[in-house]
Write a protein that holds these residues in place. Sequence first.
Motif, short mmCIF file in Angstrom:
data_model
loop_
_atom_site.label_atom_id
_atom_site.label_comp_id
_atom_site.label_asym_id
_atom_site.label_seq_id
_atom_site.Cartn_x
_atom_site.Cartn_y
_atom_site.Cartn_z
N THR A 179 -0.08 -58.38 7.46
CA THR A 179 -0.60 -57.74 8.66
C THR A 179 -0.72 -56.24 8.43
O THR A 179 0.25 -55.58 8.07
N THR A 181 -1.02 -52.21 9.29
CA THR A 181 -0.54 -51.30 10.32
C THR A 181 -1.76 -50.65 10.95
O THR A 181 -2.62 -50.12 10.24
N THR A 182 -1.86 -50.70 12.27
CA THR A 182 -3.02 -50.16 12.97
C THR A 182 -2.64 -48.91 13.74
O THR A 182 -1.68 -48.92 14.51
N SER A 229 -1.95 -54.74 22.75
CA SER A 229 -1.35 -54.87 21.42
C SER A 229 -0.51 -53.67 21.00
O SER A 229 0.07 -53.68 19.92
N GLY A 324 3.14 -52.97 9.80
CA GLY A 324 2.57 -54.15 10.42
C GLY A 324 2.44 -54.07 11.93
O GLY A 324 2.05 -55.05 12.57
N LYS A 325 2.71 -52.91 12.52
CA LYS A 325 2.64 -52.75 13.97
C LYS A 325 1.34 -52.07 14.38
O LYS A 325 0.62 -51.50 13.55
N THR A 326 1.05 -52.12 15.68
CA THR A 326 -0.07 -51.37 16.25
C THR A 326 0.52 -50.18 17.00
O THR A 326 1.28 -50.37 17.95
N GLN A 365 -6.99 -49.10 10.30
CA GLN A 365 -6.02 -50.07 9.81
C GLN A 365 -5.64 -49.71 8.38
O GLN A 365 -6.49 -49.39 7.56
N TYR A 367 -3.58 -51.01 4.91
CA TYR A 367 -3.17 -52.23 4.24
C TYR A 367 -2.06 -51.96 3.23
O TYR A 367 -1.86 -50.83 2.79
#
Length: 384
Positions: A179, A181-182, A229, A324-326, A365, A367
Amino acid sequence: MAGRRFIVEADGGSRGNPGPAGYGAVVRDGDTGQIIAEDAEFIGHATNNVAEYKGLIAGLKAARKIDPDASVDVRMDSKLVVEQMSGRWKIKHPDMQPLAAEARTILPRGQVKYTWIPRERNKDADRLANEAMDAGKAGRAWEPKARAVPAAPAAPVAEPPLEKAAPKAGWAAPADLGTPTTFVLLRHGETALTPEKRFSGSGGSDPELSEKGRWQAERAAEALVARGSIQAVVSSPMLRTRQTAETVATRLGLEVRYEEGLREVDFGDWEGLTFAEVQERHPEDLSAWLGSAKAKPTGSSESFTTLTHRAGVARDKILARYPGKTVLVVSHVSPIKTLVRLALGAPPDSLYRMELSAASLCAVQYYADGNASLRLLNDTGHLR
């Protein structure tokens, strides 16, 4: 103007593992392959891996000292360090976690890539590490030796193939990167200075949100609640960003964490002036500032180069805290543009080709392999 291209070769060793340890690092010109800086140090009792990380840090700092805008190809024969710094292997050892974190703060993430090379191609860094250990054994500090300078530039160093090429973010990104991170990037709402397009940085009056700005913050909050989110909120500590972030965080039921690196650039004597007023009063300084990311506004200690470094450090700290969080990141025009620019790998002058409205939203985002993908830019649909 884009920065130069450097090759950093780094190594570390320990006689006993753990035992007496030292590191070595060289910086090469990326076009000629010629060594332009070198560093080494005896670090006392340590492991090979700690010494290797120390060498990496020294090499990155040496490159930054020469040109903080440079793109850097780090080449090491340590598979462990290369894979960990590339984000493909987790860093579990407590001695190496802070060293890796420090290495990530030296240059913005998008400027550095990591390549594994066989030991025989890392001879200069290995030589320096051994010189440092020899010096430590003799009870003295390492000192650089006088070395012959070639009469002509050395032949260019061929780019070795990556042992594992970093995938590009986007369509070709593999599904096993986990996932991302955003960052949802929110510019603060309007202040009294915003509609007049006056310079408003971190060296001025620190204005509060206007009535329209508070309305914009509420509309942004509604949109972000509907998005559903957001898992954390991080903000610049300036008043207008605090007010915007707290409006949204209250609606989301989250606390705000403040990050100094997200504040606006200091515009010095230009604070509170319009572009036309600056052009009239400081024409030469304005022309220099528009022509180079290293130029500073009149009376300011900050350039866009300085901003790039601290914004990159702030980004990496947030990525480390919220993998991996928003994350909602509430900031200002210049830091947000800088984060977008770094995500795209765009040159510094691209900052002048972006428009960010008050209370607009962008999204990036990040990666695990170090790549980034811009997902949204200057969205103001929630304000209509």
